[in-house]
Design an enzyme around this catalytic site. Structure first.
Site, PDB file in Angstrom:
ATOM      1  CE1 TYR A  37      33.978  45.427  42.092  1.00  0.00           C
ATOM      2  CE2 TYR A  37      31.882  45.493  40.758  1.00  0.00           C
ATOM      3  CZ  TYR A  37      32.899  44.813  41.522  1.00  0.00           C
ATOM      4  OH  TYR A  37      32.832  43.328  41.686  1.00  0.00           O
ATOM      5  CB  SER A  83      42.961  14.856  27.494  1.00  0.00           C
ATOM      6  OG  SER A  83      43.068  13.283  27.269  1.00  0.00           O
ATOM      7  CE  LYS A 116      45.755  21.686  23.822  1.00  0.00           C
ATOM      8  NZ  LYS A 116      46.862  21.909  24.898  1.00  0.00           N
ATOM      9  CE  LYS A 289      36.695  22.760  21.571  1.00  0.00           C
ATOM     10  NZ  LYS A 289      36.180  23.652  22.770  1.00  0.00           N
TER      11      LYS A 289
END
Ligand SMILES: NC(=O)c1cc2c(=O)c3cc(F)ccc3oc2nc1N
Length: 330
Positions: A37, A83, A116, A289
């Site tokens: 790389y 938020s 989170k 969610k």
């Protein structure tokens, strides 16, 4: 090599390097060694030095941007960056689920649950597939332009794998625990004040005026939300949105699950209360969610938070001070 041949070789090298970045940072399955790389990067750097007018901002060689900024420009988010409201117990999560199901007239709801990440919320903007701007959340409407600093995060693609007209995505930039220890050790050596925790260290590193300083700190990022998008068929669920983010070249957290009801969500959240200590980065809770985007739209937002998502915060660690008693035999 003449300029036309150089231009061709430069484009080949950029494509190869971007592909290797995707396999390394997003799929976590490098296909070449670091040495190979580095050789590709060296060849590209040398060709661009030979023909400076062939350099473009999205070239892999342009991650560590220009001179230090004088201050941060303000930028207005395309859509407000809100938020999350917080849940602190299983009972709070049951209440959240009840509110969601009432708001959906009793419809069946499935939830996506994510770790989170305890870092700095950022928004990334791409135009015609190229990274053009990165910003902090700020007050939700207006954030600070930290584009040059975000470019130093190697897992942020400078060019998407599909050249969408417009795309705004949200994610959490963070400093891994090992890097946090290394940075604080160096600061201690240099007699500088220590960072209190990885979140502060990440925020401090990204709100640096000199990108070269940010580049010295290996930060990383997990993307977690698809914002405004043009030029792509709309997705129907949050989970499809995350898969689209990954296909576009973004790094997504590997511990994201789809669960059929709130009881399984509660179990999954409680399992991570202890497991999180084994992670190479800090998390301060879980994010739950509603998966269906139609249901998210039906639930909408309060003035500051979505009604279709909530953060489950882990109980604060008992600050156990391990006092070592040393008994000296007199
Ligand atoms: N720190 C995080 O790992 C994380 C944070 C957010 C948010 O702050 C957030 C805020 C919103 F208004 C809506 C969705 C969100 O989803 C999120 N998802 C995550 N995984």
């Amino acid at each position: 090599m003449d300029k036309a041949a150089a231009a061709k070789r430069i484009n080949e090298l950029r494509k190869q390097i971007e592909e290797h970045n995707y396999y390394y940072y997003v799929l976590d399955r490098p296909r070449i060694t670091d040495a190979e790389y580095d050789r590709l990067m060296r060849e590209l750097t040398e060709l661009e030095q030979q023909y400076p007018d062939l350099v473009t901002p999205d070239s892999p060689t342009q991650r560590v941007g220009g001179a230090p900024a004088q201050g941060f420009q303000s930028v207005r988010h395309l859509a407000p960056m809100l938020s999350l409201s917080n849940a602190f117990s299983a009972a709070d999560l049951l209440d959240f689920d009840k509110r969601v199901r009432n708001g959906l007239a009793g419809a069946r709801v499935e939830y996506v649950v994510e770790l989170k990440i305890d870092g700095l919320a950022v928004s990334l903007l791409y135009e015609n597939g190229r990274f053009v701007r990165g910003a902090t959340r700020g007050d939700g409407e207006v954030g600070e332009d930290i584009t040059q600093n975000l470019k130093t995060i190697k897992s942020i693609p400078l060019r998407l794998r599909q050249d969408l007209e417009l795309l705004e995505v949200r994610g959490e930039a963070y400093m891994p625990k090992k890097e946090f220890a290394r940075v604080n050790e160096a600061r201690e050596e240099a007699g500088e004040p220590l960072f209190a925790n990885p979140r502060n260290a990440a925020a401090g590193s990204l709100r640096q005026l000199d990108p070269a300083v940010t580049a010295e700190r290996s930060l990383d990022i997990f993307l977690y939300a698809l914002g405004a998008v043009q030029g792509q068929a709309p997705v129907k669920t949050h989970l499809e949105g995350l898969h689209l983010l990954k296909d576009l070249g973004f790094r997504i957290n590997p511990n994201i699950v789809l669960l059929p009801n709130i009881n399984e969500v509660i179990d999954y959240c409680q399992n991570w209360t202890e497991k999180r200590h084994d992670l190479p980065y800090e998390i301060d809770g879980m994010v739950i969610k509603v998966n269906s985007l139609a249901q998210q739209a039906a639930l909408g937002f309060t003035s500051k938070s979505p009604r279709w998502a909530i953060a489950y915060k882990f109980p604060a660690e008992q600050a156990v001070t391990k006092v070592k008693r040393i008994y000296v035999r007199v």
